[in-house]
Design an enzyme around this catalytic site. Structure first.
Site, PDB file in Angstrom:
ATOM      1  N   ASP A 146       0.819  -1.212   0.000  1.00 55.67           N
ATOM      2  CA  ASP A 146       0.000   0.000   0.000  1.00 55.67           C
ATOM      3  C   ASP A 146       0.857   1.268   0.000  1.00 55.67           C
ATOM      4  OD1 ASP A 146      -2.465  -1.084  -0.160  1.00 55.67           O
ATOM      5  OD2 ASP A 146      -3.149  -0.521   1.837  1.00 55.67           O
ATOM      6  N   ASP A 166       3.145  -9.271   9.347  1.00 53.39           N
ATOM      7  CA  ASP A 166       3.436  -7.867   9.090  1.00 53.39           C
ATOM      8  C   ASP A 166       4.838  -7.720   8.526  1.00 53.39           C
ATOM      9  OD1 ASP A 166       0.956  -7.058   9.854  1.00 53.39           O
ATOM     10  OD2 ASP A 166       1.536  -6.311  11.828  1.00 53.39           O
ATOM     11  N   ASP A 172       7.599  -6.371   9.398  1.00 52.40           N
ATOM     12  CA  ASP A 172       8.822  -6.514  10.186  1.00 52.40           C
ATOM     13  C   ASP A 172       8.947  -7.888  10.834  1.00 52.40           C
ATOM     14  OD1 ASP A 172       6.568  -5.735  11.749  1.00 52.40           O
ATOM     15  OD2 ASP A 172       7.890  -5.416  13.455  1.00 52.40           O
ATOM     16  N   ASP A 208      -7.927  -6.787  13.474  1.00 56.10           N
ATOM     17  CA  ASP A 208      -7.579  -8.112  13.988  1.00 56.10           C
ATOM     18  C   ASP A 208      -8.485  -8.511  15.149  1.00 56.10           C
ATOM     19  OD1 ASP A 208      -6.596  -6.106  15.566  1.00 56.10           O
ATOM     20  OD2 ASP A 208      -4.525  -6.781  15.557  1.00 56.10           O
TER      21      ASP A 208
END
Length: 702
Positions: A278, A337, A339, A431
Site C-alpha cells: 500500500d 506484518d 517486520d 484483527d
C-alpha cells in the site's frame, strides 16, 4: 594474624627488638580498616616502632581515603555528565519548538486543544493553591479555624492586622468549603477508583495463578498424531497455504522479511506468498517489486499486489487480497506484518494443530523481539508484551479457547474468515474485530507459546505513542459496534460475560480510566484537599505488587521494575485520551499511522538464519547468499557512499509536561502535610512525566 615466622625473622634482624604487625582487611578492595602493633613489654625499640607504625598507618589510611574520594568523584563526574547531556537534549527540544500541537492526519485538533486546556487549568489552580497553602503554613492558619476579629468600640485598627485577619478568615472559609462541598464527592470518586483498581488487581492475580497452573500441569495445545497407515505409506499432509504480507512504506524491513518468508520449509507447490503493498512512495514500491521478481526467478510462488487507493488501511488491503480468484484453491491463510521474520519451520509447527480439529479457526504464535534491549523504552515495552503473551494470551487460550488476534504471526482457516464476514474496515483494530466475530460464530482459537516469530519494537516515544493510541481507541470503537451482536449471539452466558466485562470493559476501558484518574488526577487533588484521603497502600504497595506480577514473565527485567511502574502510569494519559476518542467516536479515533520501523532487526536475524540453515543453501540460492550479503552491505560501503541515517524529529508533548508540573506541585504540597510515601510517588511520577514530555526516552537525535 601474620605467620609467626615473620615475627621471628624480624626479631632476629632487629636484635630481638622487632614487633609483629597485625593487618586486618575490611573488604576485598584492599582498603585497610585497622593496623595494630604488638610491642614487646619494656622494650624501647618496641615503643619507637609503635610510634613509627602509627604514623605509617595514618599515611596508609589517608591514601585509602583519597582513593575512595577519587572513585566517588569519578561517579559524580559521570552523573554530572549524564545530567548535562539530558539538559542539553531538553534545551534542543525547547529550542526546536516542535510540539504535539502540530496537526496530524485525521487527528482532532479541537479535542486535543480542549484536553490540553483542561490540564492547563488544573496546573494553574494547583500553583495558586500551593501558594495559599504555603502562606497558611507559615502563618499557622492550618492549625485552627480562625475567627473574624472583634472590633467593638475601636475607632482605628492597624491596617496590617486587618489584612491578616481578613486573609485568615478567607482561608478559614476555604477550609469549610473544602470540608463540606469538595471533599465528599472527591472521596466518593477516590473510593470508586480504588474499587476498580482492586477488581483489576484481582483479575491480574487470577491470570498469574492460571499461568502458574499451566506451567505446573504442562498444559499446552497438542496436535493430533498422524495415523499409522499414513506414516507407513509416507503420505505427508501439506495443505494449501496462502501467506499474506501487508505493508505500507516499509522500506527498512521489506527485504529481510520477504527473504525469511520465502525460506519457509514447506513444499513450494503448496504455498503462495502475496506481498500486499500500500506504499504511496514510488521508490519504495519499485524496490519491493524488484525484490519480489528476484524471488520469482528463484522458483518461489510469490506475487506482488499494489493498491493505488488505500481504502480501509490494513483491513482494506487484506480484504482486497482475499477477493482474488485463486484464493479458493487455498484452505489456510497466514499473515505476517512487514517486520516479522518467521523461522523456517513455522508452518510445520503451526499447521498440525488444525488436523482433526474442524472447529479451530485460528492458531496464534508468540512474538519475540530482537531489539528488546536497545534502549529503556524497548525494555519497558518488552515487559508489557511478555506479560501479554506469556500470561494473558496463554491463559485465555488454554481455558477459554478465545483471545484477541494479534494481527500477525497467526494462521487462519479461510472458512472461519468467510463464516465471520471477512475483513471489515469499520475500526482501526481489524484483527480484534475478526477475532470477536469468529468467536461469536463458535470458532475456537489455539495459542502456541513455544512457537515464536521475531519482530521489532518501536524505538522512539513518538512511534510508540501513536501505536498505543490506535491499540486503545480501536477496542472502544469495536465495543460500540458489536455490543448488540454479543447480546444476541448464541454463545454461552459466561462467554458473553467474559467478552463484555473482562475483555472489553475491565481490560480496555476501566484499566486506562482508573490509571489516569487515580494517579494523575485524584492523587494530586487529595494533596490540596487533605480531607479526602487516598491510603498509602493504594499509592505504593498494591501498584508495586502488580508490577512484580507483571514482570515475572521476564525475570531479567527486574532491575527496571520502578521505571516500569512509573512508565505505565505515564502512558495512561495517552491511553485514556485514546479510549475516550474511540468510545465517543471523536476525530482521532480513526487515525491510522504505520508504526515506524528502524530495520535494526535485519542484520542479526539474517546472519542467524544463514548459520542455522547452512545445509539448505543450495535449495535457496537467492536466499542465503543475499541474506549474508545484506548483513555485511553497510560495512562494505565507503563512508562517503554509505546512506545517511535518518534522524527523527523530537517533539515536546504538552499534555505530559502539564501533568508533570501538576504532580510536582502536588509533591511540594505533600511536604506540608508530611506524607512521605505520597511525596516520593508524586516526585518520581512528576519526573517521569517530565522525561516523557521532553521526549528524553527512546531513540534520540545525535
Amino acid at each position: 594474624m601474620a605467620p609467626s615466622f615473620w615475627g621471628r625473622e624480624a626479631r632476629l634482624s632487629d636484635g630481638g627488638g622487632g614487633t609483629p604487625v597485625v593487618v586486618k582487611m575490611e573488604n576485598p578492595n584492599w582498603s585497610i580498616s585497622e593496623m595494630e602493633q604488638e610491642p614487646v613489654p619494656g622494650s624501647p625499640a618496641g615503643l619507637a616502632a609503635g610510634k613509627a607504625g602509627r604514623g605509617k598507618n595514618a599515611r596508609q589510611i589517608t591514601w585509602v581515603l583519597l582513593l575512595k574520594a577519587h572513585r566517588a568523584a569519578g561517579r559524580l563526574t559521570g552523573a554530572a555528565s549524564a545530567a548535562l547531556a539530558v539538559a542539553a537534549a531538553a534545551r534542543r527540544r525547547v529550542a526546536a519548538g516542535r510540539t504535539d500541537g502540530d496537526a496530524a492526519p485525521g487527528e482532532s485538533t479541537a479535542l486535543r486543544a480542549r484536553f490540553y486546556g483542561c490540564l492547563r487549568v488544573f496546573v494553574v489552580l494547583s500553583m495558586l493553591l500551593l501558594a495559599v497553602e504555603v502562606a497558611a503554613y507559615l502563618q499557622g492558619w492550618h492549625l485552627q479555624m480562625p475567627q473574624m476579629p472583634q472590633m467593638p468600640g475601636q475607632l482605628a485598627m492597624d491596617g496590617l492586622l486587618a489584612v491578616d485577619g481578613l486573609a485568615a478568615a478567607a482561608y478559614a472559609g476555604w477550609m469549610r468549603v473544602r470540608l463540606q462541598y469538595i471533599a465528599p464527592p472527591l472521596q466518593f470518586l477516590t473510593n470508586s477508583c480504588v474499587v476498580l483498581f482492586m477488581i483489576q488487581s484481582v483479575d491480574r492475580l487470577v491470570l498469574c495463578l492460571g499461568c502458574l497452573w499451566i506451567k505446573l500441569r504442562g498444559i499446552k495445545p497438542v496436535p493430533i498424531a498422524a495415523d499409522k497407515d499414513d506414516v507407513e505409506a509416507g503420505d505427508e499432509d501439506f495443505p494449501m497455504v496462502l501467506v499474506q504480507m501487508p505493508m505500507c512504506n516499509e522500506r527498512e524491513v521489506y527485504q529481510q522479511s520477504i527473504g525469511a518468508i520465502c525460506a519457509l520449509d514447506w513444499p513450494r507447490s503448496n504455498f503462495l506468498v502475496q506481498v500486499l503493498d500500500d506504499s504511496d512512495d514510488a521508490t519504495t514500491s519499485a524496490l519491493i517489486k524488484e525484490e519480489v521478481e528476484k524471488w520469482q526467478r528463484e522458483g518461489v510462488r510469490i506475487v506482488y499486489r499494489h493498491r493505488v487507493i488505500r481504502d480501509g488501511y490494513k483491513a482494506g488491503n487484506l480484504k482486497s487480497a482475499m477477493n482474488c480468484s485463486y484464493v479458493k484453491d487455498y484452505e489456510y491463510v497466514v499473515i505476517f506484518d512487514a517486520d516479522f521474520q518467521p523461522q523456517a519451520d513455522f508452518l510445520k509447527r503451526a499447521m498440525p494443530h488444525f488436523k482433526g480439529k474442524d472447529d479451530v479457526g485460528l492458531v496464534q504464535a508468540r512474538w519475540s523481539f530482537v531489539n528488546n534491549d536497545e534502549n529503556l523504552l524497548t525494555r519497558l515495552q518488552n515487559i508489557n508484551l511478555c506479560f501479554h503473551f506469556e500470561v494473558e494470551q496463554q491463559v485465555n487460550g488454554a481455558f477459554l479457547n478465545f483471545f484477541g488476534f494479534n494481527g500477525t504471526a497467526g494462521v487462519w482457516r479461510i472458512k472461519a474468515l468467510e463464516d465471520s464476514g471477512g475483513w471489515m474496515e469499520r475500526t482501526t483494530v481489524e484483527d480484534m474485530d475478526i477475532a470477536v466475530r469468529a468467536h461469536l460464530k463458535g470458532w475456537k482459537f489455539l495459542y502456541l507459546n513455544d512457537v515464536e516469530c521475531q519482530c521489532e519494537l518501536p524505538e522512539s516515544y513518538e512511534a510508540y505513542r501513536k501505536q498505543q493510541h490506535r491499540w486503545h481507541s480501536g477496542p472502544m470503537q469495536l465495543f460500540r459496534l458489536c455490543f448488540v451482536d454479543i447480546i444476541k449471539s448464541k454463545i454461552g452466558f459466561w462467554k458473553k460475560c467474559n467478552l463484555i466485562f473482562l475483555f472489553f470493559l475491565l481490560r480496555k476501558l476501566i484499566l486506562p480510566f482508573y490509571s489516569f484518574t487515580l494517579f494523575c488526577v485524584i492523587l494530586p487533588m487529595t494533596m490540596f484537599v487533605p480531607e479526602a484521603e487516598l491510603p498509602a497502600w493504594v499509592v505504593c504497595y498494591i501498584p508495586a505488587t502488580m508490577s512484580i506480577m507483571s514482570i515475572l514473565p521476564s525475570p531479567k527485567s527486574f532491575p527496571f521494575i520502578v521505571p516500569y511502574l512509573l512508565f505505565e502510569n505515564t502512558m495512561s494519559v495517552t491511553k485514556f485520551n485514546a479510549m475516550i476518542s474511540g468510545l465517543f467516536q471523536l476525530g482521532s479515533a480513526y487515525e491510522w499511522v504505520v508504526t515506524k520501523k528502524s530495520g535494526r532487526s535485519s542484520e542479526g536475524d539474517l546472519v542467524a538464519l544463514v548459520e542455522k540453515h547452512t545445509a539448505q543453501q543450495q535449495q535457496r540460492v537467492g536466499s542465503a547468499p543475499d541474506l549474508a550479503g545484506l548483513a555485511a552491505k553497510d560495512s562494505s560501503l565507503p563512508k562517503k557512499d554509505a546512506p545517511k541515517k535518518k534522524q527523527k524529529h523530537n517533539r515536546i508533548y504538552r499534555k505530559e509536561l502539564a501533568l508533570s508540573f501538576l504532580l510536582l506541585t502536588a509533591a511540594a504540597r505533600s511536604v506540608l502535610s508530611a506524607q512521605g510515601i505520597h511525596f516520593y510517588f508524586l516526585l518520581f511520577q512528576g519526573v517521569s512525566f517530565l522525561v516523557m514530555g521532553l521526549d528524553l526516552i527512546g531513540e534520540q537525535v545525535e
